[in-house]
Design a protein around this motif. Structure first.
Motif, mmCIF file in Angstrom:
data_model
loop_
_atom_site.group_PDB
_atom_site.id
_atom_site.type_symbol
_atom_site.label_atom_id
_atom_site.label_comp_id
_atom_site.label_asym_id
_atom_site.label_seq_id
_atom_site.Cartn_x
_atom_site.Cartn_y
_atom_site.Cartn_z
ATOM 1 N N MET A 1 -34.691 -72.237 -50.174
ATOM 2 C CA MET A 1 -34.379 -70.866 -50.535
ATOM 3 C C MET A 1 -35.102 -69.895 -49.630
ATOM 4 N N ASN A 2 -35.885 -70.424 -48.661
ATOM 5 C CA ASN A 2 -36.593 -69.576 -47.705
ATOM 6 C C ASN A 2 -35.624 -68.686 -46.960
ATOM 7 N N LEU A 63 -43.306 -52.520 -39.639
ATOM 8 C CA LEU A 63 -42.903 -53.763 -40.280
ATOM 9 C C LEU A 63 -43.916 -54.878 -40.020
ATOM 10 N N GLU A 64 -44.192 -55.646 -41.067
ATOM 11 C CA GLU A 64 -45.051 -56.821 -40.918
ATOM 12 C C GLU A 64 -44.366 -58.013 -41.578
ATOM 13 N N ALA A 65 -44.250 -59.106 -40.841
ATOM 14 C CA ALA A 65 -43.562 -60.290 -41.344
ATOM 15 C C ALA A 65 -44.498 -61.190 -42.147
ATOM 16 N N TYR A 66 -43.968 -61.752 -43.217
ATOM 17 C CA TYR A 66 -44.678 -62.718 -44.055
ATOM 18 C C TYR A 66 -43.813 -63.966 -44.195
ATOM 19 N N VAL A 67 -44.407 -65.117 -43.960
ATOM 20 C CA VAL A 67 -43.662 -66.367 -44.149
ATOM 21 C C VAL A 67 -43.864 -66.922 -45.558
ATOM 22 N N ASP A 68 -44.716 -66.289 -46.332
ATOM 23 C CA ASP A 68 -44.995 -66.693 -47.710
ATOM 24 C C ASP A 68 -44.668 -65.515 -48.621
ATOM 25 N N GLU A 189 -42.028 -73.721 -55.705
ATOM 26 C CA GLU A 189 -42.059 -72.450 -55.007
ATOM 27 C C GLU A 189 -40.860 -72.388 -54.077
ATOM 28 N N VAL A 190 -40.585 -71.187 -53.595
ATOM 29 C CA VAL A 190 -39.469 -71.002 -52.673
ATOM 30 C C VAL A 190 -39.614 -71.911 -51.453
ATOM 31 N N ILE A 191 -40.849 -72.146 -51.031
ATOM 32 C CA ILE A 191 -41.075 -72.912 -49.799
ATOM 33 C C ILE A 191 -40.960 -74.421 -49.985
ATOM 34 N N ASN A 192 -40.852 -74.899 -51.241
ATOM 35 C CA ASN A 192 -40.836 -76.358 -51.392
ATOM 36 C C ASN A 192 -39.790 -76.927 -52.344
ATOM 37 N N LYS A 196 -38.355 -80.905 -52.481
ATOM 38 C CA LYS A 196 -38.459 -81.738 -53.683
ATOM 39 C C LYS A 196 -37.104 -82.344 -54.049
ATOM 40 N N PHE A 197 -36.049 -81.566 -53.884
ATOM 41 C CA PHE A 197 -34.703 -82.065 -54.174
ATOM 42 C C PHE A 197 -34.307 -83.136 -53.161
#
Length: 337
Positions: A1-2, A63-68, A189-192, A196-197
């Motif tokens: 979902m990232n 603008l500042e990017a976040y990967v989390d 979490e969105v990142i994992n 898991k699936f």
């Protein structure tokens, strides 16, 4: 979902000329952009268009990017960022009214969603867009979340009992709903959740088609699984601002501008859904669809009573559903939700 969140921030638009006087008065603003690919990702690139438009409304946005996404939301909450682009589910903590749009089964189609977003951009609802220090300055579609299973034998609520289902850790309503089905919620979490699936740690996930290729969800589906063509939730993204950091009237101008990007955002969603192999899609019998509609409505009513969803938004969403389809069984029910 990232990449879902990244693709959701489709802030494609036109550049707006900024008079010299407005430039002199414009304030400097820091905006957190969630993009799993950082500054090189599509969300960050497209957010630049939003920043250009914002100059016309008196705000110089850095603008500042976040990967989390979790960190982006936290920095916005603590004031390290003056604005943020995150999912509506994550943004519910800042505005429960708008955050309740992404409630189970409440927005059946993209036509319904367009009606909702059009309404949310109306000046008549300006006061509902603000909650304390925070204001929702725009809502965009991400795409319908479909149930994806690793085994087509999981073709009913009854057969989901005992199965492991990924739920977002920060959205407690998801875990509650899964428990009501007799299934096992697995905090993710969105990142994992995709990993898991794919690794078999969970049997079921709910995700938009836009996640299918980027997160390689076909690995989790394999040869036995599939995607039920039945929208569980309409996922959306929010632009959030700390109201005191922006010029008066900025939020309403922003909401109107972002609302005008709806067609382009839906075009991206439509392309992603058509790119999923036809063999992966599964259909639910019409009789079962009606049963699931009732089940989801009862879940919404219960979760509203439990404080997860905003009751006023639930009333609005019911009115929209009945306006677009008066034949629905719920429309004859005197309950407002």
């Amino acid at each position: 979902m990232n990449t879902i969140k990244a693709a959701a921030l489709v802030l494609l638009g036109t550049s707006l000329a900024l008079p010299a006087q407005a430039q002199a008065q414009a304030s400097n603003i820091k905006m957190c952009i969630f993009d799993i690919a950082g500054r090189s990702g599509p969300a960050f690139a497209q957010a630049r268009d939003y920043a250009v438009a914002a100059k016309g409304w008196g705000a110089n946005i850095e603008l500042e990017a976040y990967v989390d996404e979790r960190l982006a939301a936290e920095d916005f909450k603590t004031g390290k960022c003056d604005a943020a682009a995150i999912s509506t589910l994550r943004g519910r903590q800042f505005n429960k009214f708008v955050g309740s749009i992404d409630s189970i089964g409440a927005v059946p189609t993209y036509k319904h969603l367009r009606t909702v977003i059009d309404l949310m951009s109306s000046p008549k609802l300006n006061d509902k867009m603000t909650s304390g220090l925070f204001e929702v300055a725009g809502i965009l579609p991400i795409g319908a979340a479909y149930v994806m299973v690793n085994d087509r034998a999981i073709n009913s609520v009854e057969k989901a009992a005992g199965k492991k289902i990924a739920v977002l850790d920060y959205d407690k309503s998801q875990a509650k709903m899964v428990q009501q089905l007799g299934a096992q919620p697995v905090a993710s979490e969105v990142i994992n959740f995709g990993t898991k699936f794919n690794n078999g740690q969970v049997d079921i996930i709910a995700a938009p088609a836009i996640a299918y290729q980027p997160l390689e969800l076909y690995k989790g589906i394999g040869s036995k699984g599939g995607i039920y063509r039945f929208p569980l939730v309409q996922l959306t993204a929010n632009i959030l601002i700390r109201k005191d950091k922006f010029p008066e009237g900025f939020g309403q101008k922003s909401r109107v501008w972002i609302q005008q990007q709806f067609d382009r955002a839906i075009a991206l969603v439509d392309t992603s859904e058509k790119a999923v192999p036809a063999a992966a899609w599964l259909d639910i019998p019409a009789g079962d669809r009606e049963k699931y509609d009732v089940l989801m409505r009862e879940s919404r009513i219960q979760m509203t009573a439990d404080g997860f969803y905003d009751p006023e938004m639930m009333k609005i969403l019911k009115r929209i559903r009945c306006r677009l389809d008066a034949s629905l069984g719920e429309c004859a029910d005197k309950r407002e939700l």
